[in-house]
Design an enzyme around this catalytic site. Structure first.
Site, PDB file in Angstrom:
ATOM      1  N   SER A  20       0.801  -1.231   0.000  1.00  0.00           N
ATOM      2  CA  SER A  20       0.000   0.000   0.000  1.00  0.00           C
ATOM      3  C   SER A  20       0.834   1.281   0.000  1.00  0.00           C
ATOM      4  O   SER A  20       0.505   2.218  -0.751  1.00  0.00           O
ATOM      5  CB  SER A  20      -0.973  -0.007   1.180  1.00  0.00           C
ATOM      6  OG  SER A  20      -1.928  -1.006   0.982  1.00  0.00           O
ATOM      7  N   LYS A  69      -9.816  -6.054   9.849  1.00  0.00           N
ATOM      8  CA  LYS A  69     -10.888  -5.559   8.972  1.00  0.00           C
ATOM      9  C   LYS A  69     -12.285  -5.678   9.591  1.00  0.00           C
ATOM     10  O   LYS A  69     -13.162  -4.878   9.299  1.00  0.00           O
ATOM     11  CB  LYS A  69     -10.878  -6.315   7.644  1.00  0.00           C
ATOM     12  CG  LYS A  69      -9.797  -5.887   6.683  1.00  0.00           C
ATOM     13  CD  LYS A  69      -9.996  -6.638   5.371  1.00  0.00           C
ATOM     14  CE  LYS A  69      -8.982  -6.293   4.327  1.00  0.00           C
ATOM     15  NZ  LYS A  69      -9.277  -6.919   3.041  1.00  0.00           N
ATOM     16  N   GLU A  81     -23.009   0.780   2.600  1.00  0.00           N
ATOM     17  CA  GLU A  81     -23.754  -0.476   2.488  1.00  0.00           C
ATOM     18  C   GLU A  81     -22.822  -1.626   2.073  1.00  0.00           C
ATOM     19  O   GLU A  81     -22.925  -2.736   2.580  1.00  0.00           O
ATOM     20  CB  GLU A  81     -24.912  -0.339   1.485  1.00  0.00           C
ATOM     21  CG  GLU A  81     -25.848  -1.534   1.607  1.00  0.00           C
ATOM     22  CD  GLU A  81     -26.862  -1.679   0.485  1.00  0.00           C
ATOM     23  OE1 GLU A  81     -26.912  -0.814  -0.405  1.00  0.00           O
ATOM     24  OE2 GLU A  81     -27.584  -2.698   0.510  1.00  0.00           O
ATOM     25  N   GLY A 130     -14.879 -20.123  -2.259  1.00  0.00           N
ATOM     26  CA  GLY A 130     -14.598 -19.455  -0.986  1.00  0.00           C
ATOM     27  C   GLY A 130     -15.756 -18.596  -0.524  1.00  0.00           C
ATOM     28  O   GLY A 130     -16.533 -18.075  -1.349  1.00  0.00           O
ATOM     29  N   ALA A 134     -13.070 -12.055   1.806  1.00  0.00           N
ATOM     30  CA  ALA A 134     -12.923 -11.507   0.454  1.00  0.00           C
ATOM     31  C   ALA A 134     -14.213 -11.690  -0.340  1.00  0.00           C
ATOM     32  O   ALA A 134     -14.661 -10.775  -1.029  1.00  0.00           O
ATOM     33  CB  ALA A 134     -11.744 -12.178  -0.255  1.00  0.00           C
ATOM     34  N   ARG A 155     -15.726 -24.760   1.435  1.00  0.00           N
ATOM     35  CA  ARG A 155     -15.441 -25.941   2.256  1.00  0.00           C
ATOM     36  C   ARG A 155     -16.452 -26.030   3.392  1.00  0.00           C
ATOM     37  O   ARG A 155     -16.977 -27.104   3.696  1.00  0.00           O
ATOM     38  CB  ARG A 155     -14.008 -25.812   2.787  1.00  0.00           C
ATOM     39  CG  ARG A 155     -13.551 -26.924   3.673  1.00  0.00           C
ATOM     40  CD  ARG A 155     -12.117 -26.697   4.084  1.00  0.00           C
ATOM     41  NE  ARG A 155     -11.914 -25.456   4.833  1.00  0.00           N
ATOM     42  CZ  ARG A 155     -10.750 -25.053   5.320  1.00  0.00           C
ATOM     43  NH1 ARG A 155      -9.659 -25.782   5.102  1.00  0.00           N
ATOM     44  NH2 ARG A 155     -10.650 -23.936   5.993  1.00  0.00           N
ATOM     45  N   THR A 156     -16.724 -24.892   4.035  1.00  0.00           N
ATOM     46  CA  THR A 156     -17.743 -24.855   5.098  1.00  0.00           C
ATOM     47  C   THR A 156     -19.013 -24.309   4.468  1.00  0.00           C
ATOM     48  O   THR A 156     -19.167 -23.097   4.289  1.00  0.00           O
ATOM     49  CB  THR A 156     -17.269 -23.933   6.254  1.00  0.00           C
ATOM     50  OG1 THR A 156     -15.931 -24.289   6.583  1.00  0.00           O
ATOM     51  CG2 THR A 156     -18.175 -24.049   7.456  1.00  0.00           C
ATOM     52  N   LYS A 159     -21.240 -21.268   5.783  1.00  0.00           N
ATOM     53  CA  LYS A 159     -20.806 -19.879   5.574  1.00  0.00           C
ATOM     54  C   LYS A 159     -21.313 -19.358   4.227  1.00  0.00           C
ATOM     55  O   LYS A 159     -21.730 -18.202   4.109  1.00  0.00           O
ATOM     56  CB  LYS A 159     -19.280 -19.782   5.639  1.00  0.00           C
ATOM     57  CG  LYS A 159     -18.798 -19.523   7.062  1.00  0.00           C
ATOM     58  CD  LYS A 159     -17.344 -19.822   7.243  1.00  0.00           C
ATOM     59  CE  LYS A 159     -16.395 -18.801   6.731  1.00  0.00           C
ATOM     60  NZ  LYS A 159     -14.987 -19.149   7.073  1.00  0.00           N
TER      61      LYS A 159
HETATM   62  P1  NAP Z   1     -10.607 -15.678   4.927  1.00  0.00           P
HETATM   63  O1  NAP Z   1     -11.700 -14.783   5.400  1.00  0.00           O
HETATM   64  O2  NAP Z   1      -9.680 -16.293   5.911  1.00  0.00           O
HETATM   65  O3  NAP Z   1     -11.329 -16.866   4.088  1.00  0.00           O
HETATM   66  C1  NAP Z   1     -10.561 -17.909   3.568  1.00  0.00           C
HETATM   67  C2  NAP Z   1     -11.402 -18.746   2.600  1.00  0.00           C
HETATM   68  O4  NAP Z   1     -10.550 -19.767   2.085  1.00  0.00           O
HETATM   69  C3  NAP Z   1     -12.590 -19.447   3.257  1.00  0.00           C
HETATM   70  O5  NAP Z   1     -13.615 -19.576   2.316  1.00  0.00           O
HETATM   71  C4  NAP Z   1     -11.983 -20.814   3.616  1.00  0.00           C
HETATM   72  O6  NAP Z   1     -12.927 -21.846   3.712  1.00  0.00           O
HETATM   73  C5  NAP Z   1     -11.111 -21.060   2.387  1.00  0.00           C
HETATM   74  N1  NAP Z   1     -10.005 -21.983   2.643  1.00  0.00           N
HETATM   75  C6  NAP Z   1      -8.889 -21.750   3.375  1.00  0.00           C
HETATM   76  N2  NAP Z   1      -8.074 -22.838   3.367  1.00  0.00           N
HETATM   77  C7  NAP Z   1      -8.707 -23.782   2.618  1.00  0.00           C
HETATM   78  C8  NAP Z   1      -8.377 -25.106   2.227  1.00  0.00           C
HETATM   79  N3  NAP Z   1      -7.234 -25.690   2.591  1.00  0.00           N
HETATM   80  N4  NAP Z   1      -9.264 -25.791   1.457  1.00  0.00           N
HETATM   81  C9  NAP Z   1     -10.416 -25.196   1.060  1.00  0.00           C
HETATM   82  N5  NAP Z   1     -10.790 -23.941   1.384  1.00  0.00           N
HETATM   83  C10 NAP Z   1      -9.945 -23.240   2.157  1.00  0.00           C
HETATM   84  O7  NAP Z   1      -9.667 -14.950   3.861  1.00  0.00           O
HETATM   85  P2  NAP Z   1     -10.114 -13.778   2.855  1.00  0.00           P
HETATM   86  O8  NAP Z   1      -9.935 -12.470   3.545  1.00  0.00           O
HETATM   87  O9  NAP Z   1     -11.444 -14.124   2.308  1.00  0.00           O
HETATM   88  O10 NAP Z   1      -8.981 -13.841   1.729  1.00  0.00           O
HETATM   89  C11 NAP Z   1      -8.950 -14.892   0.755  1.00  0.00           C
HETATM   90  C12 NAP Z   1      -7.828 -14.637  -0.238  1.00  0.00           C
HETATM   91  O11 NAP Z   1      -8.119 -13.463  -1.004  1.00  0.00           O
HETATM   92  C13 NAP Z   1      -6.490 -14.379   0.451  1.00  0.00           C
HETATM   93  O12 NAP Z   1      -5.491 -15.145  -0.175  1.00  0.00           O
HETATM   94  C14 NAP Z   1      -6.249 -12.879   0.265  1.00  0.00           C
HETATM   95  O13 NAP Z   1      -4.883 -12.561   0.148  1.00  0.00           O
HETATM   96  C15 NAP Z   1      -6.973 -12.610  -1.050  1.00  0.00           C
HETATM   97  N6  NAP Z   1      -7.417 -11.197  -1.179  1.00  0.00           N
HETATM   98  C16 NAP Z   1      -6.893 -10.448  -2.190  1.00  0.00           C
HETATM   99  C17 NAP Z   1      -7.269  -9.111  -2.351  1.00  0.00           C
HETATM  100  C18 NAP Z   1      -6.692  -8.279  -3.460  1.00  0.00           C
HETATM  101  O14 NAP Z   1      -6.737  -7.042  -3.390  1.00  0.00           O
HETATM  102  N7  NAP Z   1      -6.173  -8.886  -4.518  1.00  0.00           N
HETATM  103  C19 NAP Z   1      -8.218  -8.543  -1.472  1.00  0.00           C
HETATM  104  C20 NAP Z   1      -8.756  -9.347  -0.445  1.00  0.00           C
HETATM  105  C21 NAP Z   1      -8.337 -10.679  -0.321  1.00  0.00           C
HETATM  106  P3  NAP Z   1     -13.717 -22.112   5.107  1.00  0.00           P
HETATM  107  O15 NAP Z   1     -14.805 -21.084   5.153  1.00  0.00           O
HETATM  108  O16 NAP Z   1     -14.207 -23.486   4.968  1.00  0.00           O
HETATM  109  O17 NAP Z   1     -12.701 -21.930   6.198  1.00  0.00           O
END
Ligand code: NAP
Length: 276
Positions: A20, A69, A81, A130, A134, A155-156, A159
């Site tokens: 950032s 966050k 919103e 997922g 995000a 996976r869950t 959610k």
């Molecule tokens: P989060 O809230 O921790 O959610 C993680 C997600 O991944 C959940 O749906 C989780 O499933 C799933 N998951 C994790 N490990 C897994 C596995 N081994 N097998 C299957 N599913 C799995 O994380 P987040 O904030 O949503 O972020 C997700 C990704 O997006 C991250 O890598 C982050 O860096 C990226 N991101 C990028 C940007 C960008 O600007 N490019 C912005 C935001 C996020 P469960 O619900 O079953 O646990």
């Protein structure tokens, strides 16, 4: 006395990996805005006091990253919103002694997909892998683009179902378990919003969901190709992308909220990827 240079920053824990400061400094240079943007490592137990301190010193705005966050949501006086649906805030603005909370992730993704990459979303079949933070951040913006269908696989499963119910007033969303994604369903775009594979675990992606017309977009990004990006290329996707563009676009939206100027993101994205 407050400084004449407006002060911004990103708070996270850890935060040293954040791009950032580099992005916002490039935006400021390009738009000739005099700002200061700092990397602020703040642990969860000092979050509230550090935000108050930043604000009382005349700070104008903050980006908020993991793991704050959701927590920071409660500290804002007013929430948009899109941040409310996301249940998470990544941009705080301090104005007239009030704290405004927003979430720019969804807009960032849509701008990268629609404007930069010219990937059509209207009337298309979209699959999101997922249902974490995000996905919560992007779902309302994706529904606004009026896709033909939207399926969330997680996976869950609970959610995914909770989220689909929460946005049902914006459009119809189907859900399924990550292991039960219907194959050969004509997906036009598959978005990976899981953090799976990032730490080197085995691939969780199912076979038979990519066609040669399918665009694949990984929200994750890295110096090396991410597992999803590689899997998509190897599975014959039309095109595969990592989330660098979303990263720069969500920052541009924050910058626009703060400064009232939308920077040109293309040269910043190019420079970021070259320097990374
Ligand atoms: P989060 O809230 O921790 O959610 C993680 C997600 O991944 C959940 O749906 C989780 O499933 C799933 N998951 C994790 N490990 C897994 C596995 N081994 N097998 C299957 N599913 C799995 O994380 P987040 O904030 O949503 O972020 C997700 C990704 O997006 C991250 O890598 C982050 O860096 C990226 N991101 C990028 C940007 C960008 O600007 N490019 C912005 C935001 C996020 P469960 O619900 O079953 O646990």
């Amino acid at each position: 006395m407050h400084s004449s240079i407006d002060s911004y920053g990103v708070m996270g824990y850890p935060v040293s990996h954040s791009y950032s400061p580099e992005i916002h400094n490039l935006f400021a240079l390009q738009t000739q805005q005099k700002i200061k943007y700092d990397l602020l490592q703040v642990s969860p137990n000092e979050l509230e006091s550090k935000i108050s301190e930043f604000k009382s010193k005349g700070g104008k705005g903050l980006n908020i990253t993991l793991p704050h966050k959701t927590e920071v949501f409660k500290l804002a006086n007013q929430i948009t919103e899109r941040a409310s649906i996301a249940g998470a805030v990544n941009t705080l603005t301090f104005r007239n002694d009030k704290v405004f909370g927003d979430n720019t992730d969804g807009v960032g993704l849509i701008r990268d997909l629609s404007v930069n990459l010219e990937i059509p979303l209207k009337n298309k079949n979209i699959l999101i892998l997922g249902a974490g933070g995000a996905t919560r951040g992007i779902i309302s913006l994706i529904l606004e683009m009026k896709p033909k269908s939207l399926l969330i696989a997680n996976r869950t499963i609970d959610k995914a179902e909770v989220l689909a119910n929460q946005v049902s007033h914006l459009g119809q969303v189907s859900t399924c378990h990550l292991d039960a994604i219907p194959a050969f369903k004509n997906y036009d775009l598959i978005i990976n919003a899981t953090s799976a594979g990032i730490k080197g675990e085995n691939s969780i992606y199912p076979t038979g969901i990519i066609l040669n017309k399918t665009y694949c977009y990984d929200l994750s990004y890295g110096l090396k190709p991410t597992p999803f990006y590689e899997w998509a290329v190897n599975s014959g996707a039309h095109q595969s992308f990592m989330g660098w563009g979303m990263l720069v676009e969500q920052a541009a939206e924050s910058f626009n909220i703060w400064r009232g100027i939308r920077p040109n993101t293309a040269p910043v994205l190019k420079k970021l990827i070259t320097n990374a």
